[in-house]
Motif scaffolding. Sequence first.
Motif, PDB file in Angstrom:
ATOM      1  N   GLU A  16       0.827  -1.214   0.000  1.00 39.05           N
ATOM      2  CA  GLU A  16       0.000   0.000   0.000  1.00 39.05           C
ATOM      3  C   GLU A  16       0.862   1.265   0.000  1.00 39.05           C
ATOM      4  OE1 GLU A  16      -2.619  -0.511   3.335  1.00 39.05           O
ATOM      5  OE2 GLU A  16      -3.853  -1.991   2.270  1.00 39.05           O
ATOM      6  N   ILE A  17       1.944   1.257   0.755  1.00 37.14           N
ATOM      7  CA  ILE A  17       2.848   2.406   0.777  1.00 37.14           C
ATOM      8  C   ILE A  17       3.432   2.625  -0.617  1.00 37.14           C
ATOM      9  CG2 ILE A  17       5.101   3.222   1.635  1.00 37.14           C
ATOM     10  CD1 ILE A  17       4.333   1.746   4.320  1.00 37.14           C
ATOM     11  N   TRP A  18       3.925   1.528  -1.225  1.00 36.70           N
ATOM     12  CA  TRP A  18       4.529   1.640  -2.549  1.00 36.70           C
ATOM     13  C   TRP A  18       3.510   2.151  -3.571  1.00 36.70           C
ATOM     14  CZ3 TRP A  18       3.856  -0.035  -7.474  1.00 36.70           C
ATOM     15  CH2 TRP A  18       4.915   0.211  -8.353  1.00 36.70           C
ATOM     16  N   GLU A  19       2.299   1.586  -3.567  1.00 36.70           N
ATOM     17  CA  GLU A  19       1.285   1.999  -4.538  1.00 36.70           C
ATOM     18  C   GLU A  19       0.907   3.469  -4.377  1.00 36.70           C
ATOM     19  OE1 GLU A  19      -1.846  -0.864  -3.922  1.00 36.70           O
ATOM     20  OE2 GLU A  19      -0.912  -2.312  -5.288  1.00 36.70           O
ATOM     21  N   TYR A  20       0.784   3.920  -3.142  1.00 39.82           N
ATOM     22  CA  TYR A  20       0.405   5.310  -2.894  1.00 39.82           C
ATOM     23  C   TYR A  20       1.469   6.260  -3.440  1.00 39.82           C
ATOM     24  CZ  TYR A  20      -0.977   9.557  -0.468  1.00 39.82           C
ATOM     25  OH  TYR A  20      -1.345  10.847  -0.191  1.00 39.82           O
ATOM     26  N   ILE A  21       2.728   5.989  -3.137  1.00 40.46           N
ATOM     27  CA  ILE A  21       3.806   6.863  -3.596  1.00 40.46           C
ATOM     28  C   ILE A  21       4.011   6.724  -5.103  1.00 40.46           C
ATOM     29  CG2 ILE A  21       6.270   7.393  -3.368  1.00 40.46           C
ATOM     30  CD1 ILE A  21       6.019   6.355  -0.443  1.00 40.46           C
ATOM     31  N   ALA A  22       3.905   5.508  -5.623  1.00 40.28           N
ATOM     32  CA  ALA A  22       4.135   5.252  -7.045  1.00 40.28           C
ATOM     33  C   ALA A  22       3.116   5.948  -7.935  1.00 40.28           C
ATOM     34  CB  ALA A  22       4.127   3.751  -7.320  1.00 40.28           C
ATOM     35  N   ALA A  23       1.959   6.261  -7.397  1.00 41.15           N
ATOM     36  CA  ALA A  23       0.951   6.975  -8.183  1.00 41.15           C
ATOM     37  C   ALA A  23       1.504   8.323  -8.653  1.00 41.15           C
ATOM     38  CB  ALA A  23      -0.323   7.172  -7.364  1.00 41.15           C
ATOM     39  N   ASP A  24       2.444   8.874  -7.890  1.00 41.26           N
ATOM     40  CA  ASP A  24       3.074  10.149  -8.250  1.00 41.26           C
ATOM     41  C   ASP A  24       4.488   9.989  -8.784  1.00 41.26           C
ATOM     42  OD1 ASP A  24       0.909  11.778  -7.541  1.00 41.26           O
ATOM     43  OD2 ASP A  24       1.547  11.825  -5.444  1.00 41.26           O
ATOM     44  N   ASN A  25       5.228   8.982  -8.243  1.00 43.43           N
ATOM     45  CA  ASN A  25       6.646   8.895  -8.593  1.00 43.43           C
ATOM     46  C   ASN A  25       7.162   7.475  -8.329  1.00 43.43           C
ATOM     47  OD1 ASN A  25       9.503   9.041  -8.541  1.00 43.43           O
ATOM     48  ND2 ASN A  25       9.425  11.209  -8.007  1.00 43.43           N
ATOM     49  N   LEU A  26       7.346   6.703  -9.396  1.00 38.75           N
ATOM     50  CA  LEU A  26       7.812   5.317  -9.252  1.00 38.75           C
ATOM     51  C   LEU A  26       9.176   5.234  -8.573  1.00 38.75           C
ATOM     52  CD1 LEU A  26       6.802   3.758 -12.686  1.00 38.75           C
ATOM     53  CD2 LEU A  26       5.891   3.183 -10.442  1.00 38.75           C
ATOM     54  N   GLY A  27      10.080   6.097  -8.960  1.00 39.81           N
ATOM     55  CA  GLY A  27      11.417   6.080  -8.371  1.00 39.81           C
ATOM     56  C   GLY A  27      11.396   6.347  -6.877  1.00 39.81           C
ATOM     57  N   ALA A  28      10.577   7.289  -6.479  1.00 37.06           N
ATOM     58  CA  ALA A  28      10.462   7.615  -5.049  1.00 37.06           C
ATOM     59  C   ALA A  28       9.863   6.437  -4.274  1.00 37.06           C
ATOM     60  CB  ALA A  28       9.618   8.863  -4.849  1.00 37.06           C
ATOM     61  N   ALA A  29       8.885   5.764  -4.882  1.00 37.62           N
ATOM     62  CA  ALA A  29       8.262   4.601  -4.235  1.00 37.62           C
ATOM     63  C   ALA A  29       9.296   3.510  -4.000  1.00 37.62           C
ATOM     64  CB  ALA A  29       7.103   4.085  -5.069  1.00 37.62           C
ATOM     65  N   ASP A  30      10.105   3.244  -5.018  1.00 37.36           N
ATOM     66  CA  ASP A  30      11.160   2.239  -4.874  1.00 37.36           C
ATOM     67  C   ASP A  30      12.166   2.660  -3.803  1.00 37.36           C
ATOM     68  OD1 ASP A  30      10.009   0.706  -6.878  1.00 37.36           O
ATOM     69  OD2 ASP A  30      11.363   1.450  -8.446  1.00 37.36           O
ATOM     70  N   GLN A  31      12.518   3.935  -3.768  1.00 32.10           N
ATOM     71  CA  GLN A  31      13.484   4.443  -2.786  1.00 32.10           C
ATOM     72  C   GLN A  31      12.964   4.301  -1.360  1.00 32.10           C
ATOM     73  OE1 GLN A  31      16.617   5.455  -3.124  1.00 32.10           O
ATOM     74  NE2 GLN A  31      16.812   5.938  -0.950  1.00 32.10           N
ATOM     75  N   VAL A  32      11.699   4.623  -1.149  1.00 30.44           N
ATOM     76  CA  VAL A  32      11.123   4.512   0.198  1.00 30.44           C
ATOM     77  C   VAL A  32      11.126   3.061   0.655  1.00 30.44           C
ATOM     78  CG1 VAL A  32       8.985   4.761   1.543  1.00 30.44           C
ATOM     79  CG2 VAL A  32       9.767   6.625   0.083  1.00 30.44           C
ATOM     80  N   LEU A  33      10.731   2.134  -0.213  1.00 27.88           N
ATOM     81  CA  LEU A  33      10.758   0.726   0.178  1.00 27.88           C
ATOM     82  C   LEU A  33      12.174   0.258   0.471  1.00 27.88           C
ATOM     83  CD1 LEU A  33       7.777   0.404  -0.100  1.00 27.88           C
ATOM     84  CD2 LEU A  33       8.164  -1.564  -1.565  1.00 27.88           C
ATOM     85  N   GLU A  34      13.137   0.709  -0.312  1.00 30.68           N
ATOM     86  CA  GLU A  34      14.530   0.344  -0.057  1.00 30.68           C
ATOM     87  C   GLU A  34      14.968   0.859   1.311  1.00 30.68           C
ATOM     88  OE1 GLU A  34      18.924   1.293  -1.892  1.00 30.68           O
ATOM     89  OE2 GLU A  34      17.236   1.160  -3.292  1.00 30.68           O
ATOM     90  N   GLU A  35      14.591   2.082   1.638  1.00 30.44           N
ATOM     91  CA  GLU A  35      14.932   2.644   2.948  1.00 30.44           C
ATOM     92  C   GLU A  35      14.279   1.852   4.071  1.00 30.44           C
ATOM     93  OE1 GLU A  35      14.274   6.877   3.264  1.00 30.44           O
ATOM     94  OE2 GLU A  35      15.111   7.212   1.270  1.00 30.44           O
ATOM     95  N   ILE A  36      13.044   1.437   3.876  1.00 31.31           N
ATOM     96  CA  ILE A  36      12.353   0.649   4.905  1.00 31.31           C
ATOM     97  C   ILE A  36      13.063  -0.687   5.110  1.00 31.31           C
ATOM     98  CG2 ILE A  36      10.226  -0.614   5.449  1.00 31.31           C
ATOM     99  CD1 ILE A  36       8.695   1.767   4.111  1.00 31.31           C
TER     100      ILE A  36
END
Length: 103
Positions: A16-36
């Motif tokens: 859910e976190i990835w999908e929410y962020i990816a709706a605006d920015n795929l790269g940012a979504a991947d980065q946040v999951l990597e940080e987690i």
Amino acid sequence: MSGFVLHPSAVTDLTEIWEYIAADNLGAADQVLEEIYDAIGSLVPFPQMGHSRSDLTSRPLRFHPLRDFLIVYAPDEKPLVVLAILHGRRNPRILAALLRARD
């Protein structure tokens, strides 16, 4: 071996976190999951690093903040069990209810 396992609900949280962020920015979504995942990995050798939250649960869980999220985990389990990755700005009553629903 990673030294941790994700509760099925934690997997859902990450999706859910990835999908929410990816709706605006795929790269940012991947980065946040990597940080987690990196943060969870850093908890494995030092499981007591997080803090307890007796206002949210009576269980021996720890909470580790990362960005706007709280990584909720059982520090005494081997491997470390991550129960949830929740948005830390939610109402504490909602956080407590979400944790009660996860065993």
